[in-house]
Design a protein around this motif. Structure first.
Motif, PDB file in Angstrom:
ATOM      1  N   VAL A  46       0.089  -0.855  -0.061  1.00 54.45           N
ATOM      2  CA  VAL A  46      -0.032   0.065   0.378  1.00 54.45           C
ATOM      3  C   VAL A  46       1.050   1.081   0.111  1.00 54.45           C
ATOM      4  CG1 VAL A  46      -1.647   1.797   1.088  1.00 54.45           C
ATOM      5  CG2 VAL A  46      -1.924  -0.616   1.109  1.00 54.45           C
ATOM      6  N   SER A  47       1.969   1.265   0.338  1.00 58.81           N
ATOM      7  CA  SER A  47       2.909   2.466   1.271  1.00 58.81           C
ATOM      8  C   SER A  47       3.699   2.863  -0.435  1.00 58.81           C
ATOM      9  CB  SER A  47       3.904   1.999   1.445  1.00 58.81           C
ATOM     10  OG  SER A  47       3.090   1.922   3.417  1.00 58.81           O
ATOM     11  N   GLY A  48       3.028   1.509  -0.710  1.00 57.11           N
ATOM     12  CA  GLY A  48       5.240   1.574  -2.545  1.00 57.11           C
ATOM     13  C   GLY A  48       3.250   2.248  -4.110  1.00 57.11           C
ATOM     14  N   PHE A  49       2.428   1.945  -3.326  1.00 58.15           N
ATOM     15  CA  PHE A  49       1.257   2.251  -4.639  1.00 58.15           C
ATOM     16  C   PHE A  49       1.124   3.585  -4.178  1.00 58.15           C
ATOM     17  CE2 PHE A  49      -3.242   2.289  -5.617  1.00 58.15           C
ATOM     18  CZ  PHE A  49      -3.714   2.002  -6.673  1.00 58.15           C
ATOM     19  N   PHE A  50       1.028   4.013  -3.108  1.00 60.10           N
ATOM     20  CA  PHE A  50       0.650   5.706  -3.272  1.00 60.10           C
ATOM     21  C   PHE A  50       1.348   6.528  -2.926  1.00 60.10           C
ATOM     22  CE2 PHE A  50      -2.876   3.780  -0.023  1.00 60.10           C
ATOM     23  CZ  PHE A  50      -3.765   4.184  -1.560  1.00 60.10           C
ATOM     24  N   LEU A  51       3.157   5.360  -2.851  1.00 55.25           N
ATOM     25  CA  LEU A  51       3.660   6.247  -3.523  1.00 55.25           C
ATOM     26  C   LEU A  51       4.148   6.829  -4.739  1.00 55.25           C
ATOM     27  CD1 LEU A  51       6.462   8.248  -2.533  1.00 55.25           C
ATOM     28  CD2 LEU A  51       7.739   6.122  -2.529  1.00 55.25           C
ATOM     29  N   ALA A  52       4.104   5.563  -5.493  1.00 62.52           N
ATOM     30  CA  ALA A  52       4.027   5.887  -7.101  1.00 62.52           C
ATOM     31  C   ALA A  52       3.116   6.532  -7.557  1.00 62.52           C
ATOM     32  CB  ALA A  52       3.786   4.503  -7.696  1.00 62.52           C
ATOM     33  N   SER A 186      15.040  -4.451   4.518  1.00 65.36           N
ATOM     34  CA  SER A 186      14.213  -5.880   4.506  1.00 65.36           C
ATOM     35  C   SER A 186      14.014  -6.431   3.122  1.00 65.36           C
ATOM     36  CB  SER A 186      12.699  -5.371   4.961  1.00 65.36           C
ATOM     37  OG  SER A 186      12.209  -7.242   4.718  1.00 65.36           O
ATOM     38  N   LEU A 187      14.691  -7.558   2.558  1.00 62.03           N
ATOM     39  CA  LEU A 187      14.560  -7.475   1.577  1.00 62.03           C
ATOM     40  C   LEU A 187      13.443  -7.677   0.825  1.00 62.03           C
ATOM     41  CD1 LEU A 187      17.733 -10.233   0.786  1.00 62.03           C
ATOM     42  CD2 LEU A 187      17.245  -7.814   0.090  1.00 62.03           C
ATOM     43  N   SER A 188      12.709  -8.466   1.910  1.00 61.70           N
ATOM     44  CA  SER A 188      11.030  -9.110   2.230  1.00 61.70           C
ATOM     45  C   SER A 188      10.341  -7.894   1.795  1.00 61.70           C
ATOM     46  CB  SER A 188      10.813  -9.703   3.017  1.00 61.70           C
ATOM     47  OG  SER A 188       9.419  -9.930   2.625  1.00 61.70           O
ATOM     48  N   GLY A 189      10.408  -6.870   2.540  1.00 62.71           N
ATOM     49  CA  GLY A 189       9.910  -5.326   2.263  1.00 62.71           C
ATOM     50  C   GLY A 189      10.047  -4.606   1.261  1.00 62.71           C
ATOM     51  N   LEU A 190      11.241  -4.570   0.771  1.00 62.41           N
ATOM     52  CA  LEU A 190      11.267  -4.394  -0.385  1.00 62.41           C
ATOM     53  C   LEU A 190      10.719  -4.549  -1.708  1.00 62.41           C
ATOM     54  CD1 LEU A 190      13.758  -2.646  -2.471  1.00 62.41           C
ATOM     55  CD2 LEU A 190      15.072  -5.043  -2.913  1.00 62.41           C
ATOM     56  N   PHE A 191      10.565  -6.037  -2.348  1.00 67.07           N
ATOM     57  CA  PHE A 191       9.854  -7.020  -2.724  1.00 67.07           C
ATOM     58  C   PHE A 191       8.105  -6.078  -2.851  1.00 67.07           C
ATOM     59  CE2 PHE A 191       6.540 -10.388  -3.547  1.00 67.07           C
ATOM     60  CZ  PHE A 191       6.361 -10.697  -4.838  1.00 67.07           C
ATOM     61  N   TYR A 192       7.878  -6.258  -1.489  1.00 66.91           N
ATOM     62  CA  TYR A 192       6.247  -5.926  -1.380  1.00 66.91           C
ATOM     63  C   TYR A 192       6.665  -4.104  -1.609  1.00 66.91           C
ATOM     64  CZ  TYR A 192       5.383 -10.885  -0.454  1.00 66.91           C
ATOM     65  OH  TYR A 192       5.368 -11.600   0.295  1.00 66.91           O
ATOM     66  N   PHE A 193       7.395  -3.305  -1.519  1.00 68.39           N
ATOM     67  CA  PHE A 193       7.438  -2.345  -2.162  1.00 68.39           C
ATOM     68  C   PHE A 193       7.307  -1.560  -3.413  1.00 68.39           C
ATOM     69  CE2 PHE A 193       9.372   2.393  -2.132  1.00 68.39           C
ATOM     70  CZ  PHE A 193       8.512   2.729  -1.572  1.00 68.39           C
ATOM     71  N   SER A 194       8.067  -2.605  -3.833  1.00 67.73           N
ATOM     72  CA  SER A 194       8.148  -2.338  -5.325  1.00 67.73           C
ATOM     73  C   SER A 194       7.055  -3.570  -5.901  1.00 67.73           C
ATOM     74  CB  SER A 194       9.707  -3.022  -5.388  1.00 67.73           C
ATOM     75  OG  SER A 194      10.643  -2.562  -5.201  1.00 67.73           O
TER      76      SER A 194
END
Length: 334
Positions: A46-52, A186-194
């Motif tokens: 969600v954070s990545g979605f709204f930032l994008a 976090s590598l896992s967080g990086l995937f979901y943020f991306s």
């Protein structure tokens, strides 16, 4: 969905026994170490979605960083200090009961803890554990121009690379590096943020009900296999759990009701995320002093969840009603 994931986040921290000889190990595997693990990945998406949605706008990076100071940085340090302050009375009582010198158990009297309070040790969780997500998200926002560039150049390749690295992360031999890539950046967080960035740039996610059902079946099957591995003490339990998360999260999101809940309750997701752990030590002390729950190992975890979830909602609602300015600061404007 955010309210559900906030509840899942509480369940992760309640201390439900999960060893093979405990009566709650199956619930622990299915919920705490199973479906509940979609919580933080969902918030990263969600954070990545709204930032994008703002990437590419004039001076977007500077503006988005500035917005994160009141929404992430200030809540991070404020709640770190609040956690220390709320735990000090318990530490003093514990020292008195045990006849230890005053201050023996107080966090701020030990230099080694200042780094955790400030969130400066990137190989360890902050003093208030859930804040690792806030710290990590801030790093992702800072690095978002680079992440966005790599995503635009590599597309699905970047997502596959991030996901693969998150899966093999547990195999990293160096403990400090492994901890940094899970608790710091976090590598896992990086995937979901991306993934959140990717979804925004490609118009969201449009799939059929049949696809969602297949995802639910795959996620459930992977979780079942992971539980079987746990039961037989085989390796790769963590990797199997991580493999199941995208499928379980997608299926949960797809079948989530679109009926709008009142704003006062949905806006409690972040307060629940921040506050729930603060109640746990007091619940433990109360049960111990009242000699309640002895022989019932699931009583305190149950109370932790009920009080942590609903207590956070009550406190957040009261703060917004009677101290709106303070509430705005504490919850980052949410």
């Amino acid at each position: 969905m955010s309210l559900l994931c906030a509840g899942y986040g509480v369940s992760i921290h309640i201390g439900l026994p999960g060893s093979l000889d405990s009566s709650s190990w199956f619930v622990h595997q299915v919920i705490v170490d199973g479906i509940a693990r979609i919580a933080v990945p969902f918030f990263f998406v969600v954070s990545g979605f709204f930032l994008a949605a703002h990437i590419g706008e004039r001076e977007w990076w500077k503006r988005e960083i500035s917005k994160r100071i009141p929404s992430l940085v200030i809540p991070f340090f404020t709640w770190s200090l609040l956690f220390v302050l709320t735990s000090v009375p318990l530490s003093i009582i514990a020292d008195l009961i045990a006849h230890r010198p005053f201050g023996t158990s107080i966090y701020v009297f030990h230099n080694a803890n200042w780094l955790r309070i400030a969130g400066g040790d990137l190989t360890d969780y902050p003093i208030l554990v859930p804040l690792w997500y806030v710290r990590c998200l801030l790093f992702f926002v800072i690095a978002s121009p680079v992440i966005s560039f790599l995503l635009s150049k590599l597309g699905y390749g970047w997502l596959l690379l991030c996901f693969a690295l998150s899966i093999v992360h547990s195999l990293i031999p160096n403990a400090d590096v492994k901890d940094f890539l899970s608790k710091g950046f976090s590598l896992s967080g990086l995937f979901y943020f991306s993934a959140g960035l990717f979804l925004q740039k490609h118009g969201g996610l449009k799939v059929s009900k049949h696809t969602a059902i297949i995802a639910a079946i795959i996620g459930t099957a992977l979780l079942a296999i992971k539980i079987a591995f746990f039961y037989n003490t085989w390796k790769f339990q963590i990797s199997l759990g991580k493999l199941s998360i995208p499928f379980l999260m997608f299926a949960t999101w797809f079948f989530m009701s679109s009926k709008r809940l009142p704003n006062w309750i949905t806006s409690c997701s972040f307060p629940i995320f921040l506050m729930h752990v603060l109640f746990f030590p007091y619940i433990g002390i109360a049960l111990k002093r009242l000699h309640i729950g002895e022989g019932f190992p699931t009583l305190q975890p149950t109370l932790n969840f009920v009080v942590g979830f609903f207590g956070s909602i009550i406190v957040a609602t009261l703060l917004r009603r009677f101290m709106p300015k303070l509430s705005h600061i504490l919850f980052g404007g949410r």
